[in-house]
Enzyme design. Structure first.
Site, PDB file in Angstrom:
ATOM      1  N   TYR A 144       0.843  -1.197   0.000  1.00  0.00           N
ATOM      2  CA  TYR A 144       0.000   0.000   0.000  1.00  0.00           C
ATOM      3  C   TYR A 144       0.876   1.244   0.000  1.00  0.00           C
ATOM      4  O   TYR A 144       1.800   1.361   0.803  1.00  0.00           O
ATOM      5  CB  TYR A 144      -0.908   0.011   1.235  1.00  0.00           C
ATOM      6  CG  TYR A 144      -1.830   1.219   1.299  1.00  0.00           C
ATOM      7  CD1 TYR A 144      -2.833   1.401   0.342  1.00  0.00           C
ATOM      8  CD2 TYR A 144      -1.707   2.164   2.312  1.00  0.00           C
ATOM      9  CE1 TYR A 144      -3.680   2.498   0.397  1.00  0.00           C
ATOM     10  CE2 TYR A 144      -2.557   3.261   2.376  1.00  0.00           C
ATOM     11  CZ  TYR A 144      -3.543   3.427   1.413  1.00  0.00           C
ATOM     12  OH  TYR A 144      -4.379   4.509   1.472  1.00  0.00           O
ATOM     13  N   ASP A 239       9.059   2.735   0.180  1.00  0.00           N
ATOM     14  CA  ASP A 239       8.001   3.387   0.946  1.00  0.00           C
ATOM     15  C   ASP A 239       8.174   2.959   2.401  1.00  0.00           C
ATOM     16  O   ASP A 239       7.773   1.864   2.789  1.00  0.00           O
ATOM     17  CB  ASP A 239       6.635   2.978   0.389  1.00  0.00           C
ATOM     18  CG  ASP A 239       5.488   3.621   1.166  1.00  0.00           C
ATOM     19  OD1 ASP A 239       5.718   4.131   2.275  1.00  0.00           O
ATOM     20  OD2 ASP A 239       4.356   3.597   0.647  1.00  0.00           O
ATOM     21  N   LYS A 267       3.726   8.823   8.938  1.00  0.00           N
ATOM     22  CA  LYS A 267       3.436   8.245  10.253  1.00  0.00           C
ATOM     23  C   LYS A 267       4.421   8.742  11.328  1.00  0.00           C
ATOM     24  O   LYS A 267       4.280   9.874  11.760  1.00  0.00           O
ATOM     25  CB  LYS A 267       3.318   6.724  10.147  1.00  0.00           C
ATOM     26  CG  LYS A 267       2.167   6.374   9.169  1.00  0.00           C
ATOM     27  CD  LYS A 267       1.642   4.974   9.162  1.00  0.00           C
ATOM     28  CE  LYS A 267       0.336   4.938   8.379  1.00  0.00           C
ATOM     29  NZ  LYS A 267       0.329   4.163   7.163  1.00  0.00           N
TER      30      LYS A 267
HETATM   31  C1  LIG Z   1      -0.162   4.710   5.711  1.00  0.00           C
HETATM   32  C2  LIG Z   1       0.642   4.428   4.525  1.00  0.00           C
HETATM   33  C3  LIG Z   1       0.655   5.286   3.407  1.00  0.00           C
HETATM   34  C4  LIG Z   1      -0.296   6.439   3.272  1.00  0.00           C
HETATM   35  O1  LIG Z   1      -0.122   7.402   4.247  1.00  0.00           O
HETATM   36  P1  LIG Z   1      -1.358   8.390   4.571  1.00  0.00           P
HETATM   37  O2  LIG Z   1      -0.756   9.373   5.507  1.00  0.00           O
HETATM   38  O3  LIG Z   1      -2.431   7.522   5.178  1.00  0.00           O
HETATM   39  O4  LIG Z   1      -1.798   8.995   3.291  1.00  0.00           O
HETATM   40  C5  LIG Z   1       1.567   5.037   2.410  1.00  0.00           C
HETATM   41  N1  LIG Z   1       2.409   3.991   2.470  1.00  0.00           N
HETATM   42  C6  LIG Z   1       2.411   3.142   3.493  1.00  0.00           C
HETATM   43  C7  LIG Z   1       3.402   2.018   3.528  1.00  0.00           C
HETATM   44  C8  LIG Z   1       1.515   3.308   4.550  1.00  0.00           C
HETATM   45  O5  LIG Z   1       1.478   2.419   5.548  1.00  0.00           O
END
Ligand SMILES: *Cc1c(COP(=O)(O)O)cnc(C)c1O
Length: 430
Positions: A144, A239, A267
């Site tokens: 994701y 990511d 995060k």
């Molecule tokens: C949470 C998440 C995102 C998206 O971040 P948001 O602040 O919710 O838009 C992207 N990549 C990873 C791996 C994530 O866990």
């Protein structure tokens, strides 16, 4: 455990907010029941509007490494807002936070601050495409990267075919340049690089997959991705929105010793505020406007309150924090494993550094299909059993457990005791 006030709020919310929530998984759709509306957080605990208390293993989906309202983060945010909430002009704090990120994350020489992980991921991809002049990207099934069009393709949705949009509203065109590959599958990556190498702008991954429960990279897999990216001239993008500042101070790239070209952060970096970042090699980052032609902007980017909170949290990160988080996670994982073993419930308690996960499956997962094939109904039962006993887990079997330093041994032991009771009940139910 009363839930009347949450239930009433949820009814009101559903009249004015689609599905009653501002982000889908909060609605408990995959586990059933009434989502708890939260009144406040206190250290290791959430308190809901009915006055129920829960030990928190979600921690806002990762940002709260120190639990709720650590003194340093609160003081920094309050002090910052006293000076103004937003200026739309540069501030000293942004420079300090950028310096702190560059210092901590091995591959990052320059960094841009944005407001969400989605925005950071989308911008990193635009940058990779703009810098290479190529269109295609490799994305792993079940990883994701936020909900931008090109990345909402098999994002934990079970759609595992090349270029099929992961949601209505994502055009076939937006998804067409996203090539899907199973995680941990070297042959599949090599085949795509052989076929599309000259068109590949980026190879994008969560270096520790943590949005399809927890699936660590197999030995050497990240280094293999580095080689493949180099072989075809694609940008390697990690990511690290979850793994950054969580599996180690320098993220998965530090833990595994593999250096990406670009890194996406979110995060933890925002200390619980809307702040995210993407950064990497200076020559790549200098393609961004106004230094270069790739456009990216934001009214609230580098918001002073978010920056102050994020910086305060990053300044608390030292080796001792990761040692403590590691011990906490070890204790939780060992306790959960015995709880399931003692009751005879078949489950995988997964761990990678300070990340953990519970999957009701017979073997550890290698890829998305393994996670999808697990017993998610059983997870729903486990989730509700834990919730009734005052433990707040992610309301979906596709998520990980996020520990915090606010969870001491006594709290972990309470979680394990609850899990043993719930597991015994699951075994009886068969
Ligand atoms: C949470 C998440 C995102 C998206 O971040 P948001 O602040 O919710 O838009 C992207 N990549 C990873 C791996 C994530 O866990």
């Amino acid at each position: 455990m009363g839930t009347e006030v949450s239930a009433r709020l949820f009814d009101r919310a559903r009249d004015v907010i689609p599905g009653g929530v501002n982000s889908p998984v909060r609605a408990f759709d995959s586990v059933g029941g009434v989502p708890r509306f939260i009144a406040r957080g206190e250290g290791a605990e959430l308190v809901d509007v009915d006055g129920n208390r829960y030990l928190d293993l979600v921690n806002s989906w990762g940002p709260l490494l120190f639990g709720h309202v650590p003194d340093e983060v609160r003081a920094a945010a309050v002090e910052a807002i006293g000076r103004g909430s937003s200026f739309g002009a540069p501030t000293e704090g942004e420079v300090e936070l950028a310096e702190a990120i560059v210092e901590a994350v091995p591959s990052v020489q320059k960094v841009r601050l944005v407001s969400s992980g989605t925005e950071a991921g989308m911008s990193a991809i635009r940058l990779a495409r703009g810098a290479t002049g190529r269109d295609k990207l490799i994305k792993f099934v079940g990883h994701y990267h936020g909900h931008s069009d090109a990345l909402l393709v098999a994002a934990g949705s079970g759609v595992a075919t090349l270029g099929i949009p992961g949601s209505p509203g994502v055009t076939a065109g937006a998804a067409a340049d996203t090539v899907l590959v199973p995680w941990n599958d070297r042959a599949a990556v090599a085949a795509v690089v052989a076929e599309h190498g000259g068109d590949l702008a980026a190879i994008l991954c969560e270096p520790v997959a943590a949005n399809m429960n927890l699936v660590a990279p197999e030995e050497g897999f990240l280094a293999f991705l580095r080689e493949q990216a180099d072989a075809c001239g694609a940008v390697l993008v990690f990511d690290e929105v979850i793994s950054g500042f969580r599996v180690a101070r320098g993220g998965a790239q530090q833990l595994h010793g593999v250096t990406p070209d670009l890194t996406v952060l979110g995060k933890v970096v925002g200390g619980g505020f809307p702040l995210a970042a993407f950064g990497g090699r200076a020559d790549l980052m200098d393609h961004l406007a106004p230094a270069g032609p790739v456009y990216q902007a934001g009214t609230l980017s580098g918001n002073p309150v978010a920056v102050a909170a994020g910086l305060a949290q990053l300044r608390l990160l030292d080796d001792d924090v990761y040692a403590r988080l590691g011990r906490t996670t070890d204790r939780l994982v060992a306790g959960l494993r015995s709880a399931f073993e003692d009751s005879g419930v078949v489950a995988q308690v997964l761990q990678h550094a300070t990340l953990a996960g519970v999957l009701f499956a017979g073997a550890p997962p290698r890829r998305y299909e393994d996670v999808a094939a697990a017993d998610h109904d059983r997870y729903a039962s486990f989730f509700h059993g834990m919730l009734e006993r005052g433990v707040y887990l992610a309301p979906s079997g596709y998520e990980v457990l996020f520990t915090s330093t606010a969870l001491g041994e006594a709290e972990i032991d309470r979680i394990v005791t609850a899990a043993a009771e719930v597991a015994a009940g699951l075994a009886e139910a068969g």
